[in-house]
Design a protein around this motif. Structure first.
Motif, PDB file in Angstrom:
ATOM      1  N   VAL A 214      12.663  21.848  -4.875  1.00 53.47           N
ATOM      2  CA  VAL A 214      11.974  21.473  -6.112  1.00 53.47           C
ATOM      3  C   VAL A 214      12.913  21.590  -7.302  1.00 53.47           C
ATOM      4  O   VAL A 214      12.980  20.697  -8.149  1.00 53.47           O
ATOM      5  CB  VAL A 214      10.713  22.348  -6.315  1.00 53.47           C
ATOM      6  N   LEU A 215      13.673  22.679  -7.373  1.00 54.69           N
ATOM      7  CA  LEU A 215      14.602  22.870  -8.489  1.00 54.69           C
ATOM      8  C   LEU A 215      15.701  21.813  -8.483  1.00 54.69           C
ATOM      9  O   LEU A 215      16.096  21.322  -9.537  1.00 54.69           O
ATOM     10  CB  LEU A 215      15.200  24.276  -8.444  1.00 54.69           C
ATOM     11  N   ARG A 216      16.179  21.431  -7.297  1.00 53.64           N
ATOM     12  CA  ARG A 216      17.198  20.388  -7.172  1.00 53.64           C
ATOM     13  C   ARG A 216      16.641  19.053  -7.657  1.00 53.64           C
ATOM     14  O   ARG A 216      17.329  18.284  -8.329  1.00 53.64           O
ATOM     15  CB  ARG A 216      17.648  20.287  -5.709  1.00 53.64           C
ATOM     16  N   GLU A 217      15.375  18.756  -7.331  1.00 58.36           N
ATOM     17  CA  GLU A 217      14.727  17.513  -7.769  1.00 58.36           C
ATOM     18  C   GLU A 217      14.595  17.477  -9.284  1.00 58.36           C
ATOM     19  O   GLU A 217      14.768  16.430  -9.903  1.00 58.36           O
ATOM     20  CB  GLU A 217      13.343  17.380  -7.137  1.00 58.36           C
ATOM     21  N   GLN A 218      14.309  18.623  -9.886  1.00 62.71           N
ATOM     22  CA  GLN A 218      14.116  18.676 -11.337  1.00 62.71           C
ATOM     23  C   GLN A 218      15.438  18.455 -12.092  1.00 62.71           C
ATOM     24  O   GLN A 218      15.423  17.963 -13.200  1.00 62.71           O
ATOM     25  CB  GLN A 218      13.508  20.022 -11.759  1.00 62.71           C
TER      26      GLN A 218
ATOM     27  N   LYS B  61       0.837  -1.191   0.000  1.00 59.38           N
ATOM     28  CA  LYS B  61       0.000   0.000   0.000  1.00 59.38           C
ATOM     29  C   LYS B  61       0.878   1.250   0.000  1.00 59.38           C
ATOM     30  O   LYS B  61       1.798   1.374   0.811  1.00 59.38           O
ATOM     31  CB  LYS B  61      -0.910   0.003   1.224  1.00 59.38           C
ATOM     32  N   ILE B  62       0.604   2.162  -0.918  1.00 61.93           N
ATOM     33  CA  ILE B  62       1.377   3.402  -1.021  1.00 61.93           C
ATOM     34  C   ILE B  62       0.634   4.489  -0.245  1.00 61.93           C
ATOM     35  O   ILE B  62      -0.528   4.797  -0.556  1.00 61.93           O
ATOM     36  CB  ILE B  62       1.548   3.826  -2.497  1.00 61.93           C
ATOM     37  N   PRO B  63       1.280   5.078   0.780  1.00 69.50           N
ATOM     38  CA  PRO B  63       0.604   6.120   1.549  1.00 69.50           C
ATOM     39  C   PRO B  63       0.417   7.385   0.716  1.00 69.50           C
ATOM     40  O   PRO B  63       1.344   7.859   0.066  1.00 69.50           O
ATOM     41  CB  PRO B  63       1.531   6.368   2.737  1.00 69.50           C
TER      42      PRO B  63
ATOM     43  N   ALA C  36      -1.943  23.112  -0.960  1.00 69.78           N
ATOM     44  CA  ALA C  36      -2.102  24.182  -1.942  1.00 69.78           C
ATOM     45  C   ALA C  36      -3.092  23.813  -3.046  1.00 69.78           C
ATOM     46  O   ALA C  36      -3.961  24.606  -3.389  1.00 69.78           O
ATOM     47  CB  ALA C  36      -0.755  24.539  -2.548  1.00 69.78           C
ATOM     48  N   THR C  37      -2.961  22.595  -3.598  1.00 64.37           N
ATOM     49  CA  THR C  37      -3.779  22.211  -4.748  1.00 64.37           C
ATOM     50  C   THR C  37      -4.957  21.318  -4.379  1.00 64.37           C
ATOM     51  O   THR C  37      -5.910  21.215  -5.142  1.00 64.37           O
ATOM     52  CB  THR C  37      -2.924  21.464  -5.799  1.00 64.37           C
ATOM     53  N   GLY C  38      -4.877  20.646  -3.236  1.00 64.15           N
ATOM     54  CA  GLY C  38      -5.945  19.739  -2.829  1.00 64.15           C
ATOM     55  C   GLY C  38      -5.859  18.382  -3.483  1.00 64.15           C
ATOM     56  O   GLY C  38      -6.746  17.545  -3.302  1.00 64.15           O
ATOM     57  N   GLU C  39      -4.801  18.119  -4.248  1.00 64.96           N
ATOM     58  CA  GLU C  39      -4.636  16.846  -4.942  1.00 64.96           C
ATOM     59  C   GLU C  39      -3.952  15.828  -4.035  1.00 64.96           C
ATOM     60  O   GLU C  39      -3.117  16.181  -3.217  1.00 64.96           O
ATOM     61  CB  GLU C  39      -3.792  17.041  -6.208  1.00 64.96           C
ATOM     62  N   MET C  40      -4.313  14.552  -4.223  1.00 61.81           N
ATOM     63  CA  MET C  40      -3.698  13.464  -3.474  1.00 61.81           C
ATOM     64  C   MET C  40      -2.523  12.916  -4.281  1.00 61.81           C
ATOM     65  O   MET C  40      -2.653  12.669  -5.477  1.00 61.81           O
ATOM     66  CB  MET C  40      -4.705  12.341  -3.223  1.00 61.81           C
ATOM     67  N   HIS C  41      -1.361  12.756  -3.622  1.00 66.80           N
ATOM     68  CA  HIS C  41      -0.163  12.216  -4.257  1.00 66.80           C
ATOM     69  C   HIS C  41       0.511  11.249  -3.291  1.00 66.80           C
ATOM     70  O   HIS C  41       0.320  11.339  -2.079  1.00 66.80           O
ATOM     71  CB  HIS C  41       0.837  13.346  -4.578  1.00 66.80           C
ATOM     72  N   PRO C  42       1.337  10.324  -3.812  1.00 67.53           N
ATOM     73  CA  PRO C  42       2.119   9.478  -2.907  1.00 67.53           C
ATOM     74  C   PRO C  42       3.008  10.340  -2.011  1.00 67.53           C
ATOM     75  O   PRO C  42       3.505  11.388  -2.436  1.00 67.53           O
ATOM     76  CB  PRO C  42       2.964   8.624  -3.857  1.00 67.53           C
ATOM     77  N   LYS C  43       3.177   9.900  -0.784  1.00 62.93           N
ATOM     78  CA  LYS C  43       3.934  10.654   0.220  1.00 62.93           C
ATOM     79  C   LYS C  43       5.335  11.027  -0.267  1.00 62.93           C
ATOM     80  O   LYS C  43       5.829  12.117   0.026  1.00 62.93           O
ATOM     81  CB  LYS C  43       4.016   9.805   1.490  1.00 62.93           C
ATOM     82  N   LYS C  44       5.984  10.140  -1.044  1.00 64.63           N
ATOM     83  CA  LYS C  44       7.343  10.393  -1.513  1.00 64.63           C
ATOM     84  C   LYS C  44       7.413  11.512  -2.549  1.00 64.63           C
ATOM     85  O   LYS C  44       8.487  12.044  -2.805  1.00 64.63           O
ATOM     86  CB  LYS C  44       7.953   9.118  -2.084  1.00 64.63           C
ATOM     87  N   GLU C  45       6.275  11.865  -3.150  1.00 68.22           N
ATOM     88  CA  GLU C  45       6.239  12.935  -4.141  1.00 68.22           C
ATOM     89  C   GLU C  45       5.873  14.279  -3.527  1.00 68.22           C
ATOM     90  O   GLU C  45       5.601  15.234  -4.246  1.00 68.22           O
ATOM     91  CB  GLU C  45       5.230  12.582  -5.246  1.00 68.22           C
TER      92      GLU C  45
ATOM     93  N   GLY D 292       2.485  18.820  10.838  1.00 69.68           N
ATOM     94  CA  GLY D 292       3.001  18.836   9.479  1.00 69.68           C
ATOM     95  C   GLY D 292       1.949  19.164   8.440  1.00 69.68           C
ATOM     96  O   GLY D 292       0.758  18.963   8.649  1.00 69.68           O
ATOM     97  N   ALA D 293       2.416  19.677   7.310  1.00 74.16           N
ATOM     98  CA  ALA D 293       1.573  19.937   6.145  1.00 74.16           C
ATOM     99  C   ALA D 293       2.380  19.545   4.915  1.00 74.16           C
ATOM    100  O   ALA D 293       3.601  19.693   4.896  1.00 74.16           O
ATOM    101  CB  ALA D 293       1.186  21.401   6.091  1.00 74.16           C
ATOM    102  N   TYR D 294       1.699  19.038   3.910  1.00 70.70           N
ATOM    103  CA  TYR D 294       2.378  18.568   2.698  1.00 70.70           C
ATOM    104  C   TYR D 294       2.082  19.465   1.513  1.00 70.70           C
ATOM    105  O   TYR D 294       0.958  19.938   1.346  1.00 70.70           O
ATOM    106  CB  TYR D 294       1.922  17.140   2.358  1.00 70.70           C
ATOM    107  N   VAL D 295       3.126  19.693   0.686  1.00 67.38           N
ATOM    108  CA  VAL D 295       3.000  20.470  -0.538  1.00 67.38           C
ATOM    109  C   VAL D 295       3.598  19.652  -1.676  1.00 67.38           C
ATOM    110  O   VAL D 295       4.617  18.984  -1.502  1.00 67.38           O
ATOM    111  CB  VAL D 295       3.744  21.830  -0.429  1.00 67.38           C
ATOM    112  N   SER D 296       2.955  19.703  -2.843  1.00 67.98           N
ATOM    113  CA  SER D 296       3.459  18.997  -4.023  1.00 67.98           C
ATOM    114  C   SER D 296       4.813  19.554  -4.428  1.00 67.98           C
ATOM    115  O   SER D 296       5.103  20.727  -4.209  1.00 67.98           O
ATOM    116  CB  SER D 296       2.492  19.163  -5.191  1.00 67.98           C
TER     117      SER D 296
END
Length: 92
Positions: A86-90, A6-8, A14-23, A47-51
């Protein structure tokens, strides 16, 4: 028969979209009120998550959703650090 792990999923504030925790990138407010970027996802605190996208970070900054979620004023340096991550990831 192989069972799929199972992927958490987490919701971007900010966007309200659901994404895997690692993203996602986690921003944490400690008990002392300090706000920091949590790349490991293991720091204690609220905690809070941002894409991991520049658009999501810009939206979070514009709407001040991190301030509301973490119940504290988020410093400008946090948004700058998020953009650097984010820029480093790209580049990878």
């Amino acid at each position: 028969m192989a069972l799929q792990k199972k992927i958490p999923l987490r919701k971007c504030v900010a966007t309200g979209e659901m994404h895997p925790k690692k993203e996602m990138i986690r921003i944490v407010r400690s008990k002392e009120g300090e706000v920091s970027v949590d790349l490991t996802g293991k720091k204690s605190g609220r905690g809070a998550y941002v894409s991991k996208s520049e658009a999501a970070i810009a939206a979070a900054k514009k709407k001040k959703v991190l301030d509301k979620q973490l119940e504290v004023k988020v410093p400008e340096e946090i948004y700058e650090e998020l953009l650097r991550v984010v820029l480093r990831e790209q580049l990878k």
